[in-house]
Design a protein around this motif. Sequence first.
Motif, PDB file in Angstrom:
ATOM      1  N   ASN A 254    -103.369  23.551 -40.987  1.00 52.75           N
ATOM      2  CA  ASN A 254    -102.276  24.143 -42.161  1.00 52.75           C
ATOM      3  C   ASN A 254    -102.164  25.587 -41.627  1.00 52.75           C
ATOM      4  N   SER A 255    -101.119  26.006 -42.276  1.00 52.77           N
ATOM      5  CA  SER A 255    -100.167  27.080 -42.396  1.00 52.77           C
ATOM      6  C   SER A 255    -101.196  28.281 -41.311  1.00 52.77           C
ATOM      7  N   TYR A 256    -101.725  28.158 -41.895  1.00 50.92           N
ATOM      8  CA  TYR A 256    -102.840  29.609 -41.948  1.00 50.92           C
ATOM      9  C   TYR A 256    -103.486  29.353 -40.625  1.00 50.92           C
ATOM     10  N   GLN A 257    -103.857  28.518 -39.975  1.00 44.61           N
ATOM     11  CA  GLN A 257    -104.539  28.692 -38.798  1.00 44.61           C
ATOM     12  C   GLN A 257    -103.445  28.216 -37.212  1.00 44.61           C
ATOM     13  N   ILE A 258    -101.890  27.938 -37.607  1.00 44.57           N
ATOM     14  CA  ILE A 258    -101.510  27.668 -36.426  1.00 44.57           C
ATOM     15  C   ILE A 258     -99.667  27.998 -37.743  1.00 44.57           C
ATOM     16  N   LYS A 259     -98.923  28.775 -36.474  1.00 43.15           N
ATOM     17  CA  LYS A 259     -97.956  29.044 -36.793  1.00 43.15           C
ATOM     18  C   LYS A 259     -97.040  28.314 -36.999  1.00 43.15           C
ATOM     19  N   VAL A 363    -105.058  32.579 -35.012  1.00 42.05           N
ATOM     20  CA  VAL A 363    -103.687  31.853 -35.417  1.00 42.05           C
ATOM     21  C   VAL A 363    -103.105  30.897 -33.870  1.00 42.05           C
ATOM     22  N   LEU A 364    -102.767  29.342 -34.003  1.00 39.52           N
ATOM     23  CA  LEU A 364    -102.502  29.028 -32.620  1.00 39.52           C
ATOM     24  C   LEU A 364    -100.779  29.164 -32.711  1.00 39.52           C
ATOM     25  N   GLY A 365    -100.085  29.996 -31.714  1.00 41.77           N
ATOM     26  CA  GLY A 365     -99.408  29.058 -31.333  1.00 41.77           C
ATOM     27  C   GLY A 365     -98.303  30.365 -32.017  1.00 41.77           C
ATOM     28  N   THR A 366     -98.652  31.518 -31.985  1.00 38.43           N
ATOM     29  CA  THR A 366     -97.156  32.716 -31.800  1.00 38.43           C
ATOM     30  C   THR A 366     -98.427  33.870 -30.367  1.00 38.43           C
TER      31      THR A 366
END
Length: 442
Positions: A254-259, A363-366
């Motif tokens: 979801n958008s909370y765990q993956i940027k 958070v992943l990707g940030t």
Amino acid sequence: MAPRRHLGPTPALMGLEALEEAGVTRCCVPSGDCLRAQQALNDNDHVLICLDDLRDTVRVTCNNDGCHSGRYMHRECFDQWEQTVLAYLKTCGRARSWSERQRHQNLWTKKGYDLAYKACACKCGRGHLKKDLDWMPPPPTSRIFGRLEDMDASKKKKRKSKPQRPSLSINTNGHGMGSEIRARAGSLSCSSTGSSSPPSSGSEPSVSPIHGHCKRKNKMELNERIRIGGGANGIFTRRLDFSSFNALPKNKLNSYQIKTEDEGNHGNDDTRCFILSTLASQGRSKVQCVLCEEQLLVFDRYPLVDGTFFLSPRQHAKSCIEVKVEGRTQFLTVVCMGCLEGVNGRGIACRFCNQKWDGSSLVLGTMYSYDIFAAMPCCTERIKCNSCYKPVLHPAQRLNFFSDYSHMVPCPHCRTLDTHFVKPLGFCYSRQMARALHVAWP
């Protein structure tokens, strides 16, 4: 005189089932009136949610099986209602010590919802609402855009010019079936037109969720991933799908765990621009995990990497890149998803208390603006002065913010000013790596 046409009941008086049969539904926001209803007054076409196009909506579930209040909210209505629930969560038990980000991340998971559910009462009066994190907006049906194409021609066109949109998918037993997890409407489009942030795509057309006029790519091009032209010398990779995140637990897709989307307008996100411009200036299209030394591709849009970046005042490895941030020397560092999740034996543990370091909540990707290893001291050894080796803090004392542990502070004993909580990784951690250190995960 022509006979008067019977208009039937107005949408406001129609039941939910009748509305859904007509292809529309009401916004089920429980706190006050729908924002669009307040703005549009009697414009029912603007107020009602069209079931053929749910891109700008959020789906919720009610634990009352007999609920007839609806399942969808306009995004702006949901966002406003969510703020009231977050305000309630702020007053609840252990959530009082959480940061705003933590409250936002935990709200719709079991960890936070068990505390905040009382503020989520449904309009039906017998249940409580919860955001459906597993739901994705289905693609709009063709009638929304007035297409009158022949069915056979439509199928052929879809096979030939299917849009290559990135998607978060869960592969099932090796088959190509999956569910796309979207952050917000339009957030997973391939690119943002008009973006002036590096790297801007000059030769690659943007992919719209409505118009899929993408050129057909052969299998080799898909496997190698498309290199973007234009800004930053085109060195960064265009992410075509999110299959690398399939190994994550389903509740993290979801958008909370993956940027997945920019914070700025038209893709001008300061964090993304900072990372890409820094790496482009050194000609780096890949980065190295500070723990397992695995090489990670850097992508031109969020998620920027299959892991997370962070800034540290200490250079933990030679691969860390020196940068200047607000006049201070920092080092851009990255940890891969495998080490954050601690899968396949990967991970590190404190040498002194043997507690395993856990990065699964990040958070992943940030990028984080502080040292993520220093932010969670597990024992007294982690808070000792780098000079006199006496505790800088009382063992039971905690600083207000995670970033405070990366700041320069004076030792109360020897008065030495230093980043005392940022220790060398080899000093305070021992490795718990898998046998095959460089095998790709999963």
